[in-house]
Design a protein around this motif. Sequence first.
Motif, mmCIF file in Angstrom:
data_model
loop_
_atom_site.group_PDB
_atom_site.id
_atom_site.type_symbol
_atom_site.label_atom_id
_atom_site.label_comp_id
_atom_site.label_asym_id
_atom_site.label_seq_id
_atom_site.Cartn_x
_atom_site.Cartn_y
_atom_site.Cartn_z
ATOM 1 N N SER A 31 22.276 -7.174 -37.043
ATOM 2 C CA SER A 31 22.046 -6.522 -35.756
ATOM 3 C C SER A 31 20.551 -6.440 -35.511
ATOM 4 O O SER A 31 19.748 -6.425 -36.449
ATOM 5 N N GLU A 33 17.743 -4.326 -32.912
ATOM 6 C CA GLU A 33 17.604 -3.259 -31.927
ATOM 7 C C GLU A 33 16.139 -2.899 -31.741
ATOM 8 O O GLU A 33 15.313 -3.116 -32.635
ATOM 9 N N ARG A 76 23.872 -15.564 -33.133
ATOM 10 C CA ARG A 76 22.891 -15.324 -32.075
ATOM 11 C C ARG A 76 22.788 -13.820 -31.834
ATOM 12 O O ARG A 76 23.800 -13.128 -31.749
ATOM 13 N N LEU A 77 21.539 -13.329 -31.722
ATOM 14 C CA LEU A 77 21.304 -11.915 -31.481
ATOM 15 C C LEU A 77 20.433 -11.761 -30.246
ATOM 16 O O LEU A 77 19.491 -12.532 -30.042
ATOM 17 N N ARG A 78 20.749 -10.763 -29.439
ATOM 18 C CA ARG A 78 19.951 -10.493 -28.250
ATOM 19 C C ARG A 78 18.594 -9.929 -28.655
ATOM 20 O O ARG A 78 18.477 -9.178 -29.612
ATOM 21 N N GLY A 79 17.553 -10.290 -27.910
ATOM 22 C CA GLY A 79 16.198 -9.875 -28.237
ATOM 23 C C GLY A 79 15.992 -8.375 -28.128
ATOM 24 O O GLY A 79 16.749 -7.652 -27.459
ATOM 25 N N ALA A 80 14.926 -7.905 -28.804
ATOM 26 C CA ALA A 80 14.571 -6.496 -28.770
ATOM 27 C C ALA A 80 13.086 -6.380 -29.090
ATOM 28 O O ALA A 80 12.592 -7.044 -30.003
ATOM 29 N N ARG A 84 12.017 -11.987 -28.842
ATOM 30 C CA ARG A 84 12.656 -12.439 -27.593
ATOM 31 C C ARG A 84 14.124 -12.789 -27.824
ATOM 32 O O ARG A 84 14.976 -12.518 -26.985
ATOM 33 N N ALA A 85 14.414 -13.416 -28.942
ATOM 34 C CA ALA A 85 15.780 -13.814 -29.251
ATOM 35 C C ALA A 85 15.831 -14.207 -30.718
ATOM 36 O O ALA A 85 14.800 -14.481 -31.346
ATOM 37 N N ARG A 87 18.381 -16.522 -33.590
ATOM 38 C CA ARG A 87 19.538 -17.397 -33.783
ATOM 39 C C ARG A 87 19.473 -18.032 -35.173
ATOM 40 O O ARG A 87 18.397 -18.178 -35.751
ATOM 41 N N SER A 98 7.502 -12.745 -28.731
ATOM 42 C CA SER A 98 6.730 -12.763 -27.484
ATOM 43 C C SER A 98 5.232 -12.753 -27.775
ATOM 44 O O SER A 98 4.423 -12.957 -26.877
#
Length: 379
Positions: A31, A33, A76-80, A84-85, A87, A98
């Motif tokens: 995960s 976050e 794949r994990l959403r950026g935080a 940015r991302a 995978r 970023s």
Amino acid sequence: MLGRRALASLVLGLAALPAPTEVLAAVTGASLEAVGPGARLTLTLPANARWKLVAARSPNRLLLETPGQPWRAATRLRGAGPVRAARVERGRLRLDLSGPVALRRAAASGNRLVIEVVPGASGPFARLAGGGGVMAEGGGTAAATRRAASLPLVVLDPGHGGRDPGALGVRGTQEKRVVLATALQLKRVLEAGGRCRVALTRGNDRFVALGARVNFARQRQAALFISLHADSAPGARGASVYTLGDSSDSLAGALARRENQADRAGGLRLPSVSPEVQAILASLIQAETRIGSARMAEQVVAELREDVPLLPNTHRQAGFVVLKAPDVPAVLVELGFLSDAQDEAALRRADHRARLARAMGRAIHGWLAQSGNVVAAFG
């Protein structure tokens, strides 16, 4: 009961079955976050599993390798935050950034690995990426030992000692005893955090010359030098922080003159180049050291403000000898003034010294993260 012929057939049949597939350890959870301006990556993987976090550039990214641990979690994990991302790519997790980052924490405990990164400076990130890129690694006792040995070194310098008691409080409190007790408490705080190594210029009641204190840090290539004092000055009360410079006021000048006995800091170790180039290198190193010192002073003031009274104009400058190492960022922290009855009473209490230690511990951890130093913990 099976007959001999039937039993033989059963054995032959079992032998013809394919061998059971080996059950491999794996990464089973992942995960990502946001945590303030930073990002926290949490992985579920076998206890003592090997892992390595590597920094790379063009583009800025982090690569998390887990040798021998196939990926069974989300790919794949959403950026935080600054990530940015993320995978999975060729068996390792790629975190696209970023911008440059610094490692705030890398802690493995049981089957849980937590990695936190925060926005960092481009210079340290570029140097790290260009020098092999390993930001943190762990897994197994040997790897943890190697990792611990590469943590940045913080040198704590309890002032005075031995035949030099330092300032005396209105109730007879000796400065040398108060600052040593605080330094030992701060050492415990930092070692519990696991983000740096810690050394003391003195761990008992003995005299150490000023030049020897500076050389102690330089010879060990310390990342940071923290000198602790509790001086005497009529009318002054509260903690304060000093960095090297021309005395910013009469109090700073008086304190520096009283503390300084000798200036025996050695010169920089520079490559064999022309004197002109050496002068430029020395100037650059000293400028970077002063910037690092000022940043540390800001961190200390911000953290102390939460817990203890402060002297007005808390960050001051003075020519203390112990701050004159040209290649080690350094601050001198006045924990309070023993000439003030309230400061003295507070510094005599263990709970007050513990608050000071916790605040300075937070400041040091924050400075290490901002500076791009490797900071890792093994639980």
